[in-house]
Design a protein around this motif. Sequence first.
Motif, PDB file in Angstrom:
ATOM      1  N   TRP A 135       1.185  -4.265   0.309  1.00 16.97           N
ATOM      2  CA  TRP A 135       1.714  -4.096  -1.047  1.00 16.97           C
ATOM      3  C   TRP A 135       2.150  -5.397  -1.709  1.00 16.97           C
ATOM      4  O   TRP A 135       2.517  -5.401  -2.889  1.00 16.97           O
ATOM      5  N   PRO A 144      -7.069   1.353  -3.897  1.00 17.34           N
ATOM      6  CA  PRO A 144      -5.676   1.792  -3.720  1.00 17.34           C
ATOM      7  C   PRO A 144      -5.524   2.949  -2.738  1.00 17.34           C
ATOM      8  O   PRO A 144      -4.519   3.011  -2.011  1.00 17.34           O
ATOM      9  N   ASP A 147      -5.135   1.615   0.613  1.00 20.28           N
ATOM     10  CA  ASP A 147      -3.791   1.081   0.829  1.00 20.28           C
ATOM     11  C   ASP A 147      -2.825   2.208   1.183  1.00 20.28           C
ATOM     12  O   ASP A 147      -1.936   2.033   2.028  1.00 20.28           O
TER      13      ASP A 147
END
Length: 282
Positions: A135, A144, A147
């Motif tokens: 992050w 994303p 992530d």
Amino acid sequence: MMSTAVTGATRPATRHAGDGGLKLLHSAGATWLTLAVIGQLMLAAYVVGFYLRTAVTGDWQRWNQAMPVGYVEGDLIGNLVLGLHLLFTVFIIAGAALQLAPQVRRRWPRFHRWNGRFYLLSAVIMSLGGLYLVWSRESPKGSPIQDVAISINALLILACAAAALHFARGKRFEQHKRWALRLFLVVSGVWFFRVGLTFWLLVNQGPVGFDPKTLTGPFVVFLGFAQYLLPLVLLEAYFRAGDSHSSYARLSMSACLGLFTLITATGIFAAAMMLWLPRLTA
């Protein structure tokens, strides 16, 4: 070598370890676990051989050949966190190999306890470092949602570590053993990702379902979550088969573990040939 580390069965079931396919189930689990430890030691050797060598020679930029965001000029904190993350990767792999060996636990129980504490600490440090890196840095590869998958993996590591410590301190060793095995699997998420990705590349003779340049696509999104969810599901199925009195369930799970072992062995070979050895010999 590691059969007693993966049983996780209740004491009544253990007394009948030769009945109804239970011995075969335990052997299948121990075979996969031993293979996984060997494969992870290969990863540890690669991390030391590649990252330590390039760090000693000052060739920090080569880190960017092995990961989307490696060494970043001017990012002192990020580079330090990444270096510690890699260092504790080696620590945790070596610690797991010792912690899972029943011979070590039986002959040197005090070492087993202290190594276990260090293993838990390494897992926490590695997961927190991974969260920071995900992050705090913008990666040119991935998406994303990937992530998010990595972050869930890190949170699962923290949860499993806390549970394993809780049951160990309460001397509830059967529950501790199961949570320790869950911790081992979620800590191994990055390893599972590489083994799974190279297995997929080998089987399909090239990238299918994702773009290798951007590392985006439905397959890598799937693998981002499957790298820890699939092993956890298989472990729970293993526990249930061991606790049941159904020979069919135990034999079916043994066959499933046999297939998983074959896939894992192929993935380890592919990862060594495609990722680790080429960079070590470059």
